[in-house]
Design a protein around this motif. Structure first.
Motif, PDB file in Angstrom:
ATOM      1  N   UNK A 962       1.032  -1.168   0.074  1.00  0.00           N
ATOM      2  CA  UNK A 962       0.095  -0.170   0.183  1.00  0.00           C
ATOM      3  C   UNK A 962       0.872   1.209   0.161  1.00  0.00           C
ATOM      4  N   UNK A 963       1.826   1.212   0.737  1.00  0.00           N
ATOM      5  CA  UNK A 963       2.913   2.343   0.742  1.00  0.00           C
ATOM      6  C   UNK A 963       3.965   2.420  -0.441  1.00  0.00           C
ATOM      7  N   UNK A 964       4.026   1.422  -1.051  1.00  0.00           N
ATOM      8  CA  UNK A 964       5.025   1.242  -2.052  1.00  0.00           C
ATOM      9  C   UNK A 964       6.461   1.206  -1.691  1.00  0.00           C
ATOM     10  N   UNK A 965       6.309   0.753  -0.532  1.00  0.00           N
ATOM     11  CA  UNK A 965       7.748   0.575   0.130  1.00  0.00           C
ATOM     12  C   UNK A 965       8.527  -0.836  -0.139  1.00  0.00           C
ATOM     13  N   UNK A 974      24.085  -2.733  -5.317  1.00  0.00           N
ATOM     14  CA  UNK A 974      23.767  -1.928  -4.007  1.00  0.00           C
ATOM     15  C   UNK A 974      22.294  -2.281  -3.617  1.00  0.00           C
ATOM     16  N   UNK A 975      22.251  -2.414  -2.183  1.00  0.00           N
ATOM     17  CA  UNK A 975      20.680  -2.535  -1.685  1.00  0.00           C
ATOM     18  C   UNK A 975      20.361  -1.238  -1.159  1.00  0.00           C
ATOM     19  N   UNK A 976      19.190  -1.070  -1.408  1.00  0.00           N
ATOM     20  CA  UNK A 976      18.612   0.429  -1.093  1.00  0.00           C
ATOM     21  C   UNK A 976      17.128   0.071  -0.616  1.00  0.00           C
ATOM     22  N   UNK A 977      16.484   0.977   0.282  1.00  0.00           N
ATOM     23  CA  UNK A 977      15.094   1.040   0.516  1.00  0.00           C
ATOM     24  C   UNK A 977      14.308   2.219  -0.417  1.00  0.00           C
ATOM     25  N   UNK A 978      13.291   1.679  -1.205  1.00  0.00           N
ATOM     26  CA  UNK A 978      12.841   2.609  -1.953  1.00  0.00           C
ATOM     27  C   UNK A 978      11.358   2.651  -1.948  1.00  0.00           C
ATOM     28  N   UNK A 979      10.800   3.789  -2.054  1.00  0.00           N
ATOM     29  CA  UNK A 979       9.289   4.219  -2.177  1.00  0.00           C
ATOM     30  C   UNK A 979       8.850   4.433  -3.426  1.00  0.00           C
ATOM     31  N   UNK A 980       7.957   3.896  -4.161  1.00  0.00           N
ATOM     32  CA  UNK A 980       7.689   4.282  -5.426  1.00  0.00           C
ATOM     33  C   UNK A 980       7.232   5.734  -5.539  1.00  0.00           C
ATOM     34  N   UNK A 981       7.943   6.346  -6.402  1.00  0.00           N
ATOM     35  CA  UNK A 981       7.469   7.901  -6.886  1.00  0.00           C
ATOM     36  C   UNK A 981       8.310   8.728  -5.980  1.00  0.00           C
ATOM     37  N   UNK A 982       9.412   8.420  -5.159  1.00  0.00           N
ATOM     38  CA  UNK A 982       9.905   9.293  -4.277  1.00  0.00           C
ATOM     39  C   UNK A 982      11.300   9.460  -4.727  1.00  0.00           C
ATOM     40  N   UNK A 983      12.314   9.205  -3.792  1.00  0.00           N
ATOM     41  CA  UNK A 983      13.687   9.594  -4.554  1.00  0.00           C
ATOM     42  C   UNK A 983      13.981   8.692  -5.679  1.00  0.00           C
ATOM     43  N   UNK A 984      14.878   9.139  -6.410  1.00  0.00           N
ATOM     44  CA  UNK A 984      15.400   8.404  -7.581  1.00  0.00           C
ATOM     45  C   UNK A 984      16.566   7.620  -7.422  1.00  0.00           C
ATOM     46  N   UNK A 985      16.222   6.443  -6.566  1.00  0.00           N
ATOM     47  CA  UNK A 985      17.606   5.497  -6.225  1.00  0.00           C
ATOM     48  C   UNK A 985      17.626   4.623  -6.998  1.00  0.00           C
ATOM     49  N   UNK A 987      16.817   2.575 -10.992  1.00  0.00           N
ATOM     50  CA  UNK A 987      16.836   2.966 -12.530  1.00  0.00           C
ATOM     51  C   UNK A 987      15.424   2.843 -12.854  1.00  0.00           C
ATOM     52  N   UNK A 988      15.242   3.606 -14.057  1.00  0.00           N
ATOM     53  CA  UNK A 988      13.546   3.659 -14.686  1.00  0.00           C
ATOM     54  C   UNK A 988      13.207   2.309 -14.814  1.00  0.00           C
ATOM     55  N   UNK A 989      14.209   1.438 -15.317  1.00  0.00           N
ATOM     56  CA  UNK A 989      13.705   0.114 -15.792  1.00  0.00           C
ATOM     57  C   UNK A 989      13.273  -0.790 -14.460  1.00  0.00           C
ATOM     58  N   UNK A 990      13.882  -0.631 -13.336  1.00  0.00           N
ATOM     59  CA  UNK A 990      13.544  -1.441 -12.102  1.00  0.00           C
ATOM     60  C   UNK A 990      12.354  -0.720 -11.590  1.00  0.00           C
ATOM     61  N   UNK A 991      12.087   0.561 -11.697  1.00  0.00           N
ATOM     62  CA  UNK A 991      10.937   1.079 -11.091  1.00  0.00           C
ATOM     63  C   UNK A 991       9.966   0.712 -11.985  1.00  0.00           C
ATOM     64  N   UNK A 992       9.897   0.720 -13.061  1.00  0.00           N
ATOM     65  CA  UNK A 992       8.863   0.046 -14.093  1.00  0.00           C
ATOM     66  C   UNK A 992       8.463  -1.300 -13.749  1.00  0.00           C
ATOM     67  N   UNK A 993       9.206  -1.922 -13.276  1.00  0.00           N
ATOM     68  CA  UNK A 993       8.947  -3.591 -13.180  1.00  0.00           C
ATOM     69  C   UNK A 993       8.219  -3.625 -11.693  1.00  0.00           C
ATOM     70  N   UNK A 994       8.710  -2.899 -10.759  1.00  0.00           N
ATOM     71  CA  UNK A 994       8.115  -2.947  -9.646  1.00  0.00           C
ATOM     72  C   UNK A 994       6.783  -2.266  -9.470  1.00  0.00           C
ATOM     73  N   UNK A 995       6.747  -1.237 -10.054  1.00  0.00           N
ATOM     74  CA  UNK A 995       5.045  -0.759 -10.361  1.00  0.00           C
ATOM     75  C   UNK A 995       4.385  -1.815 -10.779  1.00  0.00           C
TER      76      UNK A 995
END
Length: 1005
Positions: A962-965, A974-985, A987-995
């Motif tokens: 629900x939070x996109x975390x 590299x391992x990072x924590x990421x919330x969809x739509x927030x900091x650009x940490x 790649x666009x490709x990885x973000x597209x797949x998670x979305x």
């Protein structure tokens, strides 16, 4: 990542199935258009139960998990042989990973379920319920049309253990088990979401899951132990029983001779198993006694043919010392054992068959009276589960109720013919591996291996498709874009492309060369007429010395791109070896003429009959660039102690043969020394000379290691030419070729087994000996022109074929010795690009993008077909450049999935690996055309923090949907924590797949 699978909870499984079917039209990647339904009203009967198909997965990787069983059922399996359980289970099972290698014949080191026995039981009960649901929900059958068969091993003590005993009892009647009641409760709570499956259907589901069992005995199990277990299962457990028999019953000599005869001579047996395993005579006696016991118990007893064959690991297929062989190499052994046993019992022996069963033999197996038939290897290959439907449809017409006995004559004929059946001979697969020397991309990995395997990277799927649509002119334009000798290569190219074709893992390569020839014959003449000479765009000139395919390639490509080119040759005609040496029965003069007209009409200038003494310094006063392409015409070294004067050089002979139309007298007995394509040409030409009676090819290794193409070897043999293997010529005496007999030793640097002399001498009658062991280049030409040579006498060159003398290039045979025609064309293309680049000119090698019908391509997946000699051959092309998904096909657990994603990708089709569904069997890595492993290299979806931590895979774990975390391991590790739509940490490709997963595939999370 862990090699332990995570079973999917029953509720999640139901949600997954319903959502995927509704939103994607598929279940675990199996599209609804491929769901199998038997509308013939025919069935077989086994143990009092009816099945609409006699086929199913053998106890193995494809029947281990609920989703595997569902995929098998949807595609046409109705006899589900559940994966073997034993007292040693779960993490205690010693399985080295990877554990499957099904590249051709299949090897594995995984013999029973990797789950615990209770987990396996739960998976099978979940599958039992879901097949009933799907049967009704999808309108596949009104009544249950499938059955489960359990498999256990390996000794009586283990089978009697509380754990395995509880499993057997639960399969006999699951009504009081926890998982049974859980599944019923979950289905009741979901009842409103079903369209056709009702509470009444749920109540009708029988808790008696398995009335039958297959005993899978480990190799080395004492015969008396096998019989004790058989009696126990019949008398104490009241189960219809199949006893799995081992191929070792045939004896070591029979097995070894069979492998040698069929081309599998590299397989090394373990003699201990033939000593310790059940012997044939004892096996027959045991079966008779168990049949009598079964009859008294009013049960059925039969044999399962066969177990896998244990062999030594000597070629690095898997880790360890021993593995188990199955697949097409096992078929002749298994059907031979079936033939022997059927005869012993006069046909009255129920056989459950599994030993190399596939599309090409399943009908034959079933017609002799064998049922059911199970398989593993074939559905571990590209096409995967989708291969089952075609097999099921093929045998539908033969479904005829209960077992009626084995047709003795029929099975004997089948066994005899199996030794000559091309689909079981090693020769059918001309290459060991189809892999490309390219790293597997994280994204956008679909690729056409044929195009990459072609030295000139022709757009093969594109022109094959156009030929199939009879759009010959369009097809030829695509061919001519990269190929300056289309007619010649359509006739005698060694077709590297076909050795990379995905269909090699289905049946046989697409006949790419033949498809090119269809385009050539229908369109090249018109294309030549329509050529408009390109304007000269540069004041620089190029001289090409040598009018063979390599030189003409450089010439045509350069002239087409606006550079003035003159080709010079000492002879009066172009195409060198092709024109003067290769026999007319291999390529006609008309085909050669087509390609010459192609080059001439492009505007290339020619000077024939020039002086052989080329002075490059003098040439460079008139020409800015010089391309040396004079071929390899010098004779190879003759390694004979005496009698050299009796030898004829193959190239010289073939040239004279072509000049005289074969009007030559070489005597009655002719020997050709060598194993390449030139040797085959020489042998076939010699056979056509005036008095030739006995023509032999003498080769120091065996046929398997000959460098000649398989089709050229077969053509020679069909013409009555005799292949004399393992002979090394020493001398010629009194019209006899004296040879030393050889044997094969360890592999050398070429990967072939090294021939070793035995000291034994044989003599072969030889009026003429033709030496065909490789030609040499004229290095004197290079030396006198002050071109620096390497230690082997070839010109030192850079990556663009340029020598140490600036603007002087070598191509074709001149580069590194005799090369194929298409490699010569590739050299010319490379030189053209380099010269154009130096002159600041663009090139016209851009690829044409054609629209594809994806639905049409998907329909071809899993469908096996033999090659066709017509435009219809295009229907066999899988268009891998657009849709590959091999890693999805071959994963038995469905751990590699295709998702449709939007974003910065070449294709909307992207592969994602699901960590929790993978046991690292390695099968996807075997068949992936790249040198990588999809289960390690593709973006991975993780189900738990523990699995994420245990892995190095690039991928993500959704912590809060629900939070996109998410927790993400990026492409760089590299391992990072990421919330969809927030900091650009990320790649666009990885973000597209998670979305995409969160929005469209959340049922997989």
């Amino acid at each position: 990542m862990s090699d332990r699978m995570r079973t999917i909870p029953f509720q999640k499984m139901i949600t997954w199935i319903k959502r995927e079917l509704k939103e994607k039209g598929s279940i675990f990647g199996i599209h609804k258009n491929k769901f199998y339904k038997n509308d013939s009203n025919k069935y077989i009967e086994l143990f009092g139960q009816k099945m609409s198909s006699p086929l199913g997965p053998a106890a193995g990787p494809n029947s281990q998990l609920t989703q595997n069983i569902i995929a098998s059922y949807l595609e046409g399996s109705r006899f589900i042989e559940l994966k073997t359980v034993q007292v040693l289970d779960g993490e205690d099972v010693p399985v080295a990973k990877p554990c499957i290698h099904a590249e051709d014949e299949c090897y594995n080191v995984e013999w029973s379920t990797e789950l615990t026995v209770p987990q396996a039981f739960d998976e099978y009960i979940k599958a039992w319920f879901l097949l009933h649901v799907l049967m009704k929900e999808l309108n596949l059958s009104e009544e249950r049309d499938f059955m489960f068969n359990m498999s256990v091993g390996y000794d009586l003590k283990g089978i009697k253990s509380p754990k395995v005993d509880a499993y057997i009892e639960g399969m006999r009647d699951a009504s009081k088990t926890k998982i049974w009641n859980h599944c019923k409760e979950v289905l009741i709570s979901n009842m409103d979401s079903f369209s056709n499956f009702t509470k009444k259907d749920l109540d009708k589901i029988s808790s008696k899951v398995c009335p039958s069992i297959t005993l899978s005995t480990l190799h080395g199990c004492p015969p008396e132990e096998i019989e004790k277990i058989g009696n126990y299962l019949l008398k104490e457990k009241n189960l219809h029983t199949f006893i799995k028999m081992n191929p070792t019953l045939l004896g070591e000599k029979f097995v070894k001779d069979t492998f040698n005869k069929m081309g599998y001579d590299y397989i090394e047996l373990n003699p201990n198993h033939f000593i310790k395993d059940l012997k044939y005579k004892d096996g027959v006696s045991m079966i008779k006694r168990l049949k009598d016991t079964a009859k008294k118990m009013n049960l059925q007893m039969g044999v399962k043919l066969t177990n896998t064959l244990p062999v030594k690991i000597v070629n690095g297929e898997l880790n360890g010392e021993e593995m188990y062989m199955s697949g097409r190499s096992l078929f002749p052994l298994t059907i031979s054992l079936g033939s022997k046993l059927a005869s012993e019992f006069n046909g009255d022996l129920q056989i459950s068959y599994s030993g190399g069963a596939d599309f090409f033999n399943v009908e034959k197996i079933f017609k002799v009276g064998i049922q059911p038939v199970t398989f593993a290897t074939t559905i571990l290959k590209p096409g995967g589960y989708e291969r089952i439907t075609q097999m099921a449809k093929k045998v539908e017409k033969y479904l005829n109720g209960s077992f009626k006995g084995i047709n003795i004559e029929g099975i004997n004929d089948l066994a005899e013919s199996s030794f000559k059946d091309k689909y079981h001979l090693k020769d059918l697969r001309p290459v060991k591996s189809r892999k490309l020397s390219l790293d597997l991309p994280i994204y956008d990995c679909a690729i056409a291996p044929c195009t990459i395997g072609c030295p000139i990277n022709q757009q093969i799927p594109e022109y094959v498709a156009l030929v199939g649509e009879k759009k010959y002119e369009e097809a030829f334009k695509i061919i001519a874009k990269d190929n300056t000798s289309p007619a010649i290569t359509a006739t005698i190219c060694n077709h590297n492309c076909q050795y990379k074709c995905t269909r090699l893992d289905y049946d046989e390569s697409v006949s790419i060369r033949d498809m090119k020839k269809i385009a050539v014959l229908n369109a090249e003449d018109k294309y030549i007429e329509d050529i408009k000479k390109s304007n000269i765009k540069s004041n620089k000139k190029v001289a090409v010395i040598g009018a063979g395919p390599a030189g003409l390639s450089a010439a045509l490509f350069l002239r087409r791109n606006g550079v003035e080119v003159t080709v010079m040759d000492k002879r009066e005609k172009p195409y060198g070896i092709v024109e003067y040496v290769i026999p007319e029965f291999r390529i006609s003069s008309d085909m050669i003429k087509k390609d010459f007209e192609l080059v001439k009409n492009q505007g290339v200038k020619f000077k024939f009959g020039i002086d052989e003494n080329i002075d490059i310094d003098r040439l460079k006063k008139e020409y800015d660039y010089v391309v040396l392409a004079t071929g390899a015409w010098k004779k190879g070294n003759v390694r004979l102690q005496e009698g050299k004067e009796k030898i004829v050089d193959a190239i010289s002979f073939l040239e004279k043969h072509k000049q005289s139309n074969g009007d030559m007298d070489l005597g009655k007995n002719i020997c050709i020394i060598g194993g390449g394509d030139v040797a085959m040409d020489a042998a076939r030409a010699a056979k056509r000379t005036s008095n030739a009676e006995n023509v032999s090819i003498v080769y120091r290794r065996t046929k398997k290691y000959m460098p000649a193409s398989g089709e050229e070897i077969e053509l020679a043999l069909k013409e009555g030419i005799v292949l004399k293997e393992l002979l090394s010529p020493k001398s010629i005496k009194d019209c006899n070729l004296v040879c030393e007999e050889m044997k094969l030793g360890e592999k050398d640097l070429s990967g072939r087994r090294k021939p070793i002399g035995t000291g034994s001498i044989v003599e072969i009658k030889a009026d003429t000996v033709i030496f065909a062991v490789g030609q040499k280049i004229d290095s004197d030409l290079l030396t006198k022109n002050k071109i620096e040579l390497d230690q082997r006498g070839f010109a030192k060159i850079n990556k663009n074929c340029e020598t140490t003398t600036p603007n002087v290039y070598v191509v074709g045979d001149m580069k590194k010795g005799p090369a194929t025609i298409v490699k010569g064309i590739a050299d010319g293309k490379l030189v053209c690009k380099d010269i154009l680049s130096k002159e600041g000119l663009s090139n016209d090698f851009e690829k044409k993008v054609l629209p594809v019908d994806e639905k049409r391509i998907y329909k071809r997946k899993g469908i096996l077909k033999s090659p066709l000699c017509s435009e219809e051959e295009s229907e066999r092309c899988l268009s891998c450049k657009n849709i590959c998904e091999i890693c999805v096909d071959v994963c038995p657990n469905r751990a590699n999935m295709v998702i449709n994603v939007e974003g910065d990708f070449k294709s909307s089709h992207q592969i994602v690996h699901i960590d929790g569904m993978c046991n690292e069997c390695g099968n996807c890595g075997v068949f992936c055309p790249y040198k990588g492993n999809p289960y390690k290299d593709k973006i991975t979806l993780f189900w738990s923090e523990k699995d994420f931590q245990n892995s190095k895979n690039r991928g993500f774990l959704v912590l809060d949907k629900d939070k996109g975390l998410c927790k993400v391991r990026k492409e760089d590790g590299e391992v990072v924590y990421y919330v969809i739509g927030r900091d650009k940490v990320i790649s666009d490709e990885m973000e597209s797949i998670i979305k995409t997963f969160i929005n469209k595939y959340d049922y997989m999370l």
